[in-house]
Design a protein around this motif. Structure first.
Motif, PDB file in Angstrom:
ATOM      1  N   TRP B 349       0.845  -1.207   0.000  1.00  0.00           N
ATOM      2  CA  TRP B 349       0.000   0.000   0.000  1.00  0.00           C
ATOM      3  C   TRP B 349       0.871   1.243   0.000  1.00  0.00           C
ATOM      4  O   TRP B 349       0.578   2.219  -0.697  1.00  0.00           O
ATOM      5  CB  TRP B 349      -0.922   0.018   1.218  1.00  0.00           C
ATOM      6  N   SER B 352       2.239   1.825  -3.404  1.00  0.00           N
ATOM      7  CA  SER B 352       1.182   2.351  -4.264  1.00  0.00           C
ATOM      8  C   SER B 352       1.004   3.840  -4.017  1.00  0.00           C
ATOM      9  O   SER B 352       0.867   4.638  -4.943  1.00  0.00           O
ATOM     10  CB  SER B 352      -0.155   1.658  -3.989  1.00  0.00           C
ATOM     11  N   MET B 396      -5.014   4.978  -0.079  1.00  0.00           N
ATOM     12  CA  MET B 396      -3.932   3.984  -0.011  1.00  0.00           C
ATOM     13  C   MET B 396      -3.324   3.976   1.399  1.00  0.00           C
ATOM     14  O   MET B 396      -3.021   2.925   1.954  1.00  0.00           O
ATOM     15  CB  MET B 396      -2.818   4.316  -1.016  1.00  0.00           C
ATOM     16  N   GLY B 400      -3.283   1.036   3.988  1.00  0.00           N
ATOM     17  CA  GLY B 400      -1.965   0.627   4.472  1.00  0.00           C
ATOM     18  C   GLY B 400      -1.952   0.615   5.993  1.00  0.00           C
ATOM     19  O   GLY B 400      -1.506  -0.346   6.628  1.00  0.00           O
ATOM     20  N   VAL B 423      -4.585  -5.607  -2.876  1.00  0.00           N
ATOM     21  CA  VAL B 423      -3.851  -4.360  -3.099  1.00  0.00           C
ATOM     22  C   VAL B 423      -3.512  -4.210  -4.588  1.00  0.00           C
ATOM     23  O   VAL B 423      -3.598  -3.119  -5.154  1.00  0.00           O
ATOM     24  CB  VAL B 423      -2.610  -4.242  -2.179  1.00  0.00           C
TER      25      VAL B 423
END
Lengths: 215, 542
Positions: B349, B352, B396, B400, B423
């Motif tokens: 995460w 990302s 995100m 996360g 994810v």
């Protein structure tokens, strides 16, 4: 710090000592007052913009406010700030009776303020010097004089709500003091309310010249 | 090593619904928030899918233009006021922050519970509006339309007004907590960076939200009483509303992103097993973002008729926001350099976030450029930009953070394989949904329309497929996370081998967090000095 220190009844479990608790309350109160300043800040900004756009109208409209009532209210609030401060001082010295007298005096002065405000408001409502589409008074030269009264009613109205809130809280403090909840070791609620009350006073000290003493 | 769930912890120390609704425990309040906020996320997500469904074709599929206006307004209002603003501070900030600083609770536990109830009241107003005429003004409530629209504007303004108080009280509580309740030895520069981020966020919550409050109050008075201050026919100015609104709402986007950045700092350091690079720069850049965020609101108003000089100044100031954000990104990358990176789900995460937020940030610079913005204003380029920042950034980070602290909150692990699949689905689905929107925007596709020119159908269809992939991804996450609460493998106190203080408590933590007042023994990122293990170790107390 040892574990065996006394644990007063007013100390909440998540604080290590009374000092930490009092300091937390103080900081929290100051931040709260900051949010109050910003809340009023929006209205002061509104006032500044429309006054700079309509300087003549603001000047003409302000003449319809009663300076003597405004001035009296200013004195009343300043004296109430003094009685509030004296209430805190009396509790620091452990004089419970005196504290109650000063708290009662503060509430009384706040009520005097609201009564005078009531006479001012009802006079304006009667004449039709009202905000926005409710405005029907004739005799103020300049464009859109209703804007002046929008600002007047919004700002003094919001301030008035804060005075009412103060009356409620100080009455509650009076009852708590009568019941003996406070002592020279613990009087944080009185002190915090004092901070609030001084801010309410201070805001009025800005409102008075901005509305009553233009030009 | 096999772990077990401790016998007594905050989840079972008291039982019954009353023990939850009257709780003063910051951890339980965090969970109460989690339930409400995640339900709002679901609701806002449903509206997002309805929008994308309608946009599969330029012709009407299931909503006419009026319904469509309601759908995007509700999507925006729910996602912003009910989900993203409270999300990280109220859920994870509440749960984790006091643990991180070695405190037993936040400074004002009763105020904390009150702010949850205020949130619930705001939520009820929003739902009430939903069933009594909806709302079609967009989430920005621009005058003069908002003073005339026949939809349920007053209930929704009340909702936003009330939610503002919830946000202010949370912020106030956190500032005092961070100032006064840090464990002995925990100086400001020993604070985990998540705490710094929450602190900067709280400052904005406290300073900006009251202005939104008074603005919404003025708009309500405009509608109900007709005070006319935003009505040009009565000598008022509708652009003044925009100034007031964005004075809050621009800083508010930093309320949304800053705590996310805090989470990313924790994730990157933990999963790189390395001292975070440029600690002080990351800490101060949070404050820098909070500060500059107050000076750039006019960049939402380049085509509103504000003066050219103001527009140039706001454009110029906007570029400064890029500096502290850039500092953070570069420091995170430098932290990973030569670290021993493990690609557990939370780290995926975080990665990302790095990619998507960078795209969102750079397109923000593009939009902040006055001359370009005049062309891109109110197109899908803008829509895509803020979804890259808000979803690609904040969402995100939220997920996360949820994956990172899930074992701490519930004491149990989720299914790692499913989590990694999810994810990847979100990352891919997100890019499919929003990257084409940049292209559509540059070709002139305007936002907030139920219909469009046939030439855009291909790209709109592509975008809608991505939204569906994301929807399925989030559903998958909900399933395995909820499953983990009941059936997951016990995680142990420190499954990620991190060094911040919340991992020194059992998972789930005990009701009072710590036995006695702990003393800080090592910094939050001292990976070069301490080798953490997934086991409870005795800590020093006073």
């Amino acid at each position: 710090m040892s574990q065996i220190t006394e644990h007063p009844a007013h100390l909440q479990h998540h604080f290590t000592d009374v000092h930490q608790q009092a300091e937390s309350a103080k900081l929290g109160m100051w931040i709260f007052l900051l949010t109050e300043v910003l809340l009023f800040g929006g209205l002061f900004c509104f006032y500044a913009i429309y006054r700079s756009w309509n300087p003549d109208m603001f000047h003409n409209a302000h003449a319809f406010l009663n300076v003597w009532m405004g001035a009296t209210n200013t004195v009343v609030l300043i004296v109430s700030s003094l009685t509030m401060a004296l209430a805190i001082r009396s509790m620091q010295l452990g004089k419970r009776k005196l504290t109650m007298w000063f708290l009662a005096g503060t509430v009384l002065l706040a009520c005097v303020f609201m009564v005078i405000k009531y006479f001012e408001y009802s006079h304006k409502i009667h004449l039709g010097q009202l905000p926005g589409k409710w405005y029907f008074f004739e005799g103020i030269a300049g464009t859109n004089p209703h804007i002046f009264f929008s600002a007047y009613f919004l700002m003094t109205g919001l301030h008035g709500f804060h005075v009412l809130g103060g009356i409620g809280v100080i009455t509650w403090l009076f009852i708590k003091t009568a019941r003996g909840s406070f002592s020279p070791e613990y009087y944080t609620p009185i002190e915090m309310t004092g901070l609030y009350w001084h801010l309410v006073d201070l805001i009025w000290i800005f409102l008075f010249p901005l509305f009553y003493l233009i030009g | 090593m096999e772990h077990t769930i401790p016998e007594k912890h905050y989840l079972n120390e008291a039982t019954g619904w009353k023990s939850w609704l009257m709780t003063l425990d910051h951890k339980r309040i965090g969970i109460l928030y989690m339930i409400m906020v995640m339900f709002s996320f679901f609701l806002g997500g449903v509206f997002a899918l309805l929008i994308r469904w309608e946009l599969l074709s330029p012709d009407k599929i299931l909503m006419g233009p009026e319904m469509y206006n309601q759908a995007f307004s509700l999507h925006g209002i729910i996602m912003i006021f009910l989900f993203i603003i409270p999300s990280i501070p109220a859920i994870l900030g509440n749960f984790v922050m006091p643990l991180m600083i070695g405190a037993k609770d936040v400074a004002f536990p009763r105020l904390n519970l009150a702010s949850w109830y205020i949130y619930v009241i705001g939520f009820c107003f929003a739902v009430y509006a939903l069933f009594t005429g909806g709302i079609d003004t967009g989430w920005t409530f621009y005058t003069p339309y908002s003073s005339e629209s026949t939809t349920a504007v007053i209930p929704i303004l009340t909702a936003a007004f009330v939610l503002g108080f919830s946000s202010i009280f949370t912020g106030l509580n956190f500032i005092v907590t961070i100032h006064r309740l840090r464990a002995p030895g925990m100086t400001w520069f020993q604070l985990p960076l998540f705490v710094w981020a929450i602190y900067a966020t709280a400052l904005i919550q406290v300073l900006a939200t009251p202005v939104l409050g008074i603005t919404l109050a003025l708009l309500m008075l405009e509608r109900v009483v007709g005070i006319g201050i935003f009505d040009p026919a009565m000598g008022g100015d509708p652009v003044l509303f925009q100034h007031f609104f964005w004075f809050y709402s621009h800083p508010a986007v930093y309320i949304m992103i800053l705590p996310g950045m805090g989470i990313i700092s924790e994730l990157i350091a933990t999963f790189s097993h390395r001292r975070i690079f440029g600690y002080k720069f990351i800490a101060f850049s949070s404050l820098g973002i909070a500060f500059t965020g107050f000076l750039v609101w006019g960049h939402h108003m380049f085509v509103s008729g504000q003066s050219d000089l103001a527009a140039v100044i706001f454009s110029f100031l906007t570029f400064f926001v890029g500096i502290p954000s850039g500092i953070k990104i570069l420091n995170w990358i430098a932290t990973m350099y030569k670290g021993s990176i493990s690609l557990d789900t939370p780290m995926l995460w975080a990665l990302s976030f790095l990619i998507l937020f960078s795209i969102g940030g750079f397109t923000g610079i593009v939009l902040g450029t006055l001359s370009i913005d005049v062309h891109l204003h109110d197109t899908y380029f803008v829509v895509s930009h803020f979804h890259y920042v808000m979803v690609g950034g904040t969402v995100m980070a939220i997920f996360g953070g949820l994956h990172y602290w899930w074992p701490k909150i519930w004491g149990r692990m989720y299914n790692e394989t499913l989590a990694r699949i999810a994810v990847v689905m979100i990352f891919v689905g997100f890019n499919i949904t929003f990257f084409v929107q940049f292209i559509m925007g540059t070709q002139g596709m305007p936002r907030r329309y139920a219909t469009y020119l046939p030439q855009f159908q291909g790209m709109h269809g592509f975008s809608s497929i991505g939204a569906l992939i994301m929807g399925v991804g989030f559903l998958l996450i909900a399933i395995y996370l909820i499953y983990a609460i009941f059936k997951g493998k016990p995680a142990g106190p420190n499954p990620w081998r991190a060094l911040t203080m919340e991992w020194e408590t059992p998972s789930p933590p005990t009701a009072g967090n710590f036995e006695g007042q702990p003393i800080l023994e090592h910094g939050p990122y001292d990976y070069d000095k301490v080798i953490p293990e997934n086991a409870l170790k005795p800590y020093k107390t006073i």
